[in-house]
Motif scaffolding. Sequence first.
Motif, short mmCIF file in Angstrom:
data_model
loop_
_atom_site.label_atom_id
_atom_site.label_comp_id
_atom_site.label_asym_id
_atom_site.label_seq_id
_atom_site.Cartn_x
_atom_site.Cartn_y
_atom_site.Cartn_z
N ALA A 133 0.71 -1.37 -0.13
CA ALA A 133 -0.12 -0.05 0.01
C ALA A 133 1.02 1.27 -0.19
O ALA A 133 0.57 2.15 -0.73
CB ALA A 133 -0.92 0.10 1.16
N ASP A 134 1.99 1.31 0.91
CA ASP A 134 2.64 2.37 0.80
C ASP A 134 3.56 2.62 -0.60
O ASP A 134 3.59 3.85 -0.79
CB ASP A 134 4.18 2.06 2.06
CG ASP A 134 4.75 3.44 2.20
OD1 ASP A 134 5.58 3.58 1.63
OD2 ASP A 134 4.31 4.26 3.30
N THR A 135 3.91 1.53 -0.97
CA THR A 135 4.53 1.99 -2.29
C THR A 135 3.68 2.22 -3.44
O THR A 135 4.10 2.97 -4.09
CB THR A 135 5.33 0.38 -2.92
OG1 THR A 135 6.37 0.18 -1.80
CG2 THR A 135 6.11 0.79 -4.23
N LEU A 136 2.29 1.79 -3.51
CA LEU A 136 1.39 2.10 -4.55
C LEU A 136 1.13 3.45 -4.39
O LEU A 136 1.08 4.28 -5.31
CB LEU A 136 0.22 1.21 -4.37
CG LEU A 136 0.20 -0.28 -5.01
CD1 LEU A 136 -1.20 -1.10 -4.67
CD2 LEU A 136 0.38 -0.09 -6.38
N VAL A 137 0.81 4.15 -3.20
CA VAL A 137 0.48 5.32 -2.98
C VAL A 137 1.58 6.30 -3.41
O VAL A 137 1.45 7.37 -3.95
CB VAL A 137 -0.23 5.58 -1.52
CG1 VAL A 137 -0.30 7.17 -1.30
CG2 VAL A 137 -1.33 4.86 -1.11
N TRP A 138 2.88 6.10 -2.62
CA TRP A 138 3.93 7.03 -2.91
C TRP A 138 4.31 7.06 -4.18
O TRP A 138 4.37 8.12 -4.73
CB TRP A 138 5.38 6.41 -2.21
CG TRP A 138 6.42 7.47 -2.09
CD1 TRP A 138 6.37 8.19 -0.98
CD2 TRP A 138 7.30 7.87 -2.96
NE1 TRP A 138 7.49 9.02 -1.31
CE2 TRP A 138 8.03 8.81 -2.49
CE3 TRP A 138 7.51 6.87 -4.19
CZ2 TRP A 138 9.22 9.42 -3.12
CZ3 TRP A 138 8.50 7.58 -4.91
CH2 TRP A 138 9.66 8.71 -4.23
N GLN A 139 4.40 5.93 -5.19
CA GLN A 139 4.95 5.84 -6.44
C GLN A 139 3.50 6.34 -7.29
O GLN A 139 4.02 7.31 -8.23
CB GLN A 139 5.24 4.36 -6.84
CG GLN A 139 6.60 3.81 -6.59
CD GLN A 139 7.89 4.42 -7.12
OE1 GLN A 139 7.71 5.44 -7.73
NE2 GLN A 139 8.64 3.83 -6.96
N GLY A 140 2.45 6.29 -7.01
CA GLY A 140 1.49 6.59 -7.64
C GLY A 140 1.32 8.26 -7.72
O GLY A 140 1.19 8.78 -8.73
N LEU A 141 1.71 8.91 -6.61
CA LEU A 141 1.74 10.35 -6.26
C LEU A 141 3.10 10.89 -6.91
O LEU A 141 3.09 11.77 -7.77
CB LEU A 141 1.67 10.80 -4.96
CG LEU A 141 0.43 10.43 -4.26
CD1 LEU A 141 0.20 10.70 -3.07
CD2 LEU A 141 -0.80 11.27 -5.01
N ALA A 142 4.45 10.27 -6.56
CA ALA A 142 5.51 10.94 -6.80
C ALA A 142 5.95 10.57 -8.15
O ALA A 142 6.69 11.09 -8.76
CB ALA A 142 6.48 10.62 -5.81
N SER A 143 5.59 9.57 -8.81
CA SER A 143 6.05 9.27 -10.26
C SER A 143 5.20 9.35 -11.27
O SER A 143 5.51 9.36 -12.50
CB SER A 143 6.48 7.79 -10.39
OG SER A 143 7.85 7.37 -9.40
N VAL A 144 3.89 9.15 -11.01
CA VAL A 144 2.80 9.28 -11.95
C VAL A 144 1.79 10.70 -12.08
O VAL A 144 2.01 11.49 -12.70
CB VAL A 144 1.72 8.21 -11.96
CG1 VAL A 144 0.92 8.34 -13.12
CG2 VAL A 144 2.77 7.04 -12.09
N ALA A 145 1.03 10.83 -10.91
CA ALA A 145 0.22 11.80 -10.79
C ALA A 145 0.69 13.39 -10.84
O ALA A 145 0.44 13.96 -11.68
CB ALA A 145 -1.01 11.57 -9.60
N ILE A 146 1.59 13.58 -9.98
CA ILE A 146 2.16 14.87 -9.64
C ILE A 146 2.99 15.54 -10.55
O ILE A 146 2.80 16.32 -11.40
CB ILE A 146 2.73 15.06 -8.18
CG1 ILE A 146 1.63 14.75 -7.22
CG2 ILE A 146 3.14 16.29 -8.16
CD1 ILE A 146 1.97 14.82 -5.97
N PRO A 147 3.91 14.61 -11.06
CA PRO A 147 4.90 14.98 -12.14
C PRO A 147 4.26 15.01 -13.52
O PRO A 147 4.25 15.94 -14.15
CB PRO A 147 5.96 13.65 -12.15
CG PRO A 147 5.86 13.05 -10.99
CD PRO A 147 4.35 13.12 -10.41
#
Length: 217
Positions: A133-147
């Motif tokens: 869960a932590d990796t999905l949320v962190w990567q989803g935000l930091a690698s996909v959504a926000i960039p």
Amino acid sequence: ELRRFPAAPPPIMEIQASLTKTAKRKDKERLERKEEERDVFREIPLRYLGYANEVGEAFRHTVPVRVVHLSYVLASSYVVAHAASQGSRASRRAKDNSSTVLRPPDPTPHHAPSLDPVRPQTELTTAPSLAVADTLVWQGLASVAIPGLTINRLCAVSRFLLSRHAGHLLPQQARKWAVVAVGLGSIPFIIHPIDWSVDRFMDHLIRPWLRKLITDT
């Protein structure tokens, strides 16, 4: 006739042999631990897949839109694969630590579940779920959504400004490639601020909630 047996080795030789065997065992364990801790998803070339959607956004106005969508598919696949890898590693560590003597739970209400072998068994069993869960949320935000959103808006603003203030100086094709250059050139500068911001956001809001949610179920 009496049989002669070889003399027992001196104590110093036994000690040296024991020390050599112990050192070799520790070296082997250290190498195995280092290999276990290695995260191939943070190494080149796999790490570049996490930037695929940012590159796609930079080229949005010069390629078919399905290419941009494909870049998001690649980046999202990287996120899911990394989360699965982290969950698998956490599960293996939990199994390795399951026979370790455990101390009582920490009295702090929202203490972080940990892979530390001295943590309670209930925390060890939930650690894989927390890791995923932590990796999905962190990567989803930091690698996909926000960039992706950041590059999209930077390119949109650049396109608008070039059309308004340089439309009579640069042909349309030149303006398109100038926007691509702005998008690609911005990627190295936005990575670390976004990572830092997501870390703070996760630490203060998401991670405590995830820990409580997983440990309560």
